[in-house]
Scaffold this motif. Structure first.
Motif, mmCIF file in Angstrom:
data_model
loop_
_atom_site.group_PDB
_atom_site.id
_atom_site.type_symbol
_atom_site.label_atom_id
_atom_site.label_comp_id
_atom_site.label_asym_id
_atom_site.label_seq_id
_atom_site.Cartn_x
_atom_site.Cartn_y
_atom_site.Cartn_z
ATOM 1 N N CYS A 7 45.167 103.222 -57.275
ATOM 2 C CA CYS A 7 43.923 103.576 -58.171
ATOM 3 C C CYS A 7 44.844 103.791 -59.414
ATOM 4 C CB CYS A 7 43.418 104.872 -57.697
ATOM 5 S SG CYS A 7 41.873 105.478 -59.095
ATOM 6 N N VAL A 8 44.043 103.087 -60.376
ATOM 7 C CA VAL A 8 44.683 102.964 -61.716
ATOM 8 C C VAL A 8 43.690 103.492 -62.959
ATOM 9 C CG1 VAL A 8 45.538 101.346 -63.645
ATOM 10 C CG2 VAL A 8 45.971 100.938 -61.292
ATOM 11 N N LEU A 9 44.166 104.219 -63.846
ATOM 12 C CA LEU A 9 43.358 104.680 -64.994
ATOM 13 C C LEU A 9 43.893 104.486 -66.105
ATOM 14 C CD1 LEU A 9 41.201 106.333 -65.895
ATOM 15 C CD2 LEU A 9 42.852 108.538 -65.998
ATOM 16 N N THR A 34 39.955 100.577 -60.451
ATOM 17 C CA THR A 34 40.431 100.867 -61.695
ATOM 18 C C THR A 34 39.667 101.382 -62.712
ATOM 19 O OG1 THR A 34 41.640 98.712 -61.507
ATOM 20 C CG2 THR A 34 41.468 99.320 -63.626
ATOM 21 N N HIS A 35 39.790 102.557 -63.359
ATOM 22 C CA HIS A 35 38.732 103.178 -64.148
ATOM 23 C C HIS A 35 39.473 103.310 -65.446
ATOM 24 C CE1 HIS A 35 36.838 104.662 -60.406
ATOM 25 N NE2 HIS A 35 38.005 104.563 -59.805
ATOM 26 N N PHE A 36 38.246 103.561 -66.522
ATOM 27 C CA PHE A 36 38.880 103.529 -67.874
ATOM 28 C C PHE A 36 38.283 104.748 -68.489
ATOM 29 C CE2 PHE A 36 38.450 99.357 -66.169
ATOM 30 C CZ PHE A 36 39.532 98.678 -66.474
ATOM 31 N N SER A 37 39.008 105.264 -69.515
ATOM 32 C CA SER A 37 38.674 106.457 -70.421
ATOM 33 C C SER A 37 39.253 105.875 -71.869
ATOM 34 C CB SER A 37 39.382 107.729 -70.139
ATOM 35 O OG SER A 37 39.129 108.162 -68.683
ATOM 36 N N THR A 38 38.358 106.576 -72.708
ATOM 37 C CA THR A 38 38.423 106.099 -74.230
ATOM 38 C C THR A 38 39.336 107.063 -74.953
ATOM 39 O OG1 THR A 38 36.430 106.866 -74.890
ATOM 40 C CG2 THR A 38 36.567 104.470 -74.299
ATOM 41 N N ASN A 39 39.811 108.330 -74.410
ATOM 42 C CA ASN A 39 40.296 109.233 -74.987
ATOM 43 C C ASN A 39 41.110 110.226 -73.924
ATOM 44 O OD1 ASN A 39 38.673 111.909 -74.751
ATOM 45 N ND2 ASN A 39 37.321 110.538 -75.666
ATOM 46 N N GLY A 40 42.175 110.966 -74.477
ATOM 47 C CA GLY A 40 42.740 111.850 -73.540
ATOM 48 C C GLY A 40 41.798 112.828 -72.798
#
Length: 135
Positions: A7-9, A34-40
């Motif tokens: 699993c990748v972020l 695969t997941h995505f975030s726009t900030n910490g």
């Protein structure tokens, strides 16, 4: 390719970069999630939501690609908070800085926070293959 349960972020505030990385990671076969975030801060929330039932938490990232410069919480803020609040995940999750910064001070700071590697954008098929061979 390696571990099919990977699993990748990806943590980056640039939508174009996120889209290109999504396509590249999907084509590489490196990960089945695969997941995505726009900030910490969003990334910390994702980890909090998906990493509590280790080892059965399949959505907990095995690998994080982390940008440095983002709004709300930058990559360094993420690393500091992650290491402080989730030390049990330090060995389980590989964190790679993926940045356009070539500032030696950024590199040194990232190294001091225990990253797995410091990569210059853009992410490439070759980089993914190299990382995948280590997993």
């Amino acid at each position: 390719m390696p571990n099919q349960q990977c699993c990748v972020l990806v943590v980056d505030d640039d939508e174009t970069t996120l889209l290109l990385n999504k396509i590249l990671i999907n084509r590489s076969g490196l990960a089945n999630h695969t997941h995505f975030s726009t900030n910490g801060s969003e990334a910390l929330d994702f980890i909090s939501d998906h990493c509590d039932d280790i080892p059965i938490a399949t959505m907990c990232p095995d690998l994080i690609f982390l940008d440095i410069n983002m709004p709300v919480m930058d990559g360094f803020g993420f690393l500091e908070e992650f290491r402080k609040t989730r030390p049990e995940l330090k060995e389980r999750i590989q964190v790679y800085m993926l940045t356009s910064s070539s500032n030696p001070k950024d590199f040194e700071r990232a190294q001091s926070l225990g990253i797995s590697g410091y990569l210059n954008k853009p992410l490439t098929k070759e980089i993914l293959q190299e990382i995948g061979s280590k997993m």
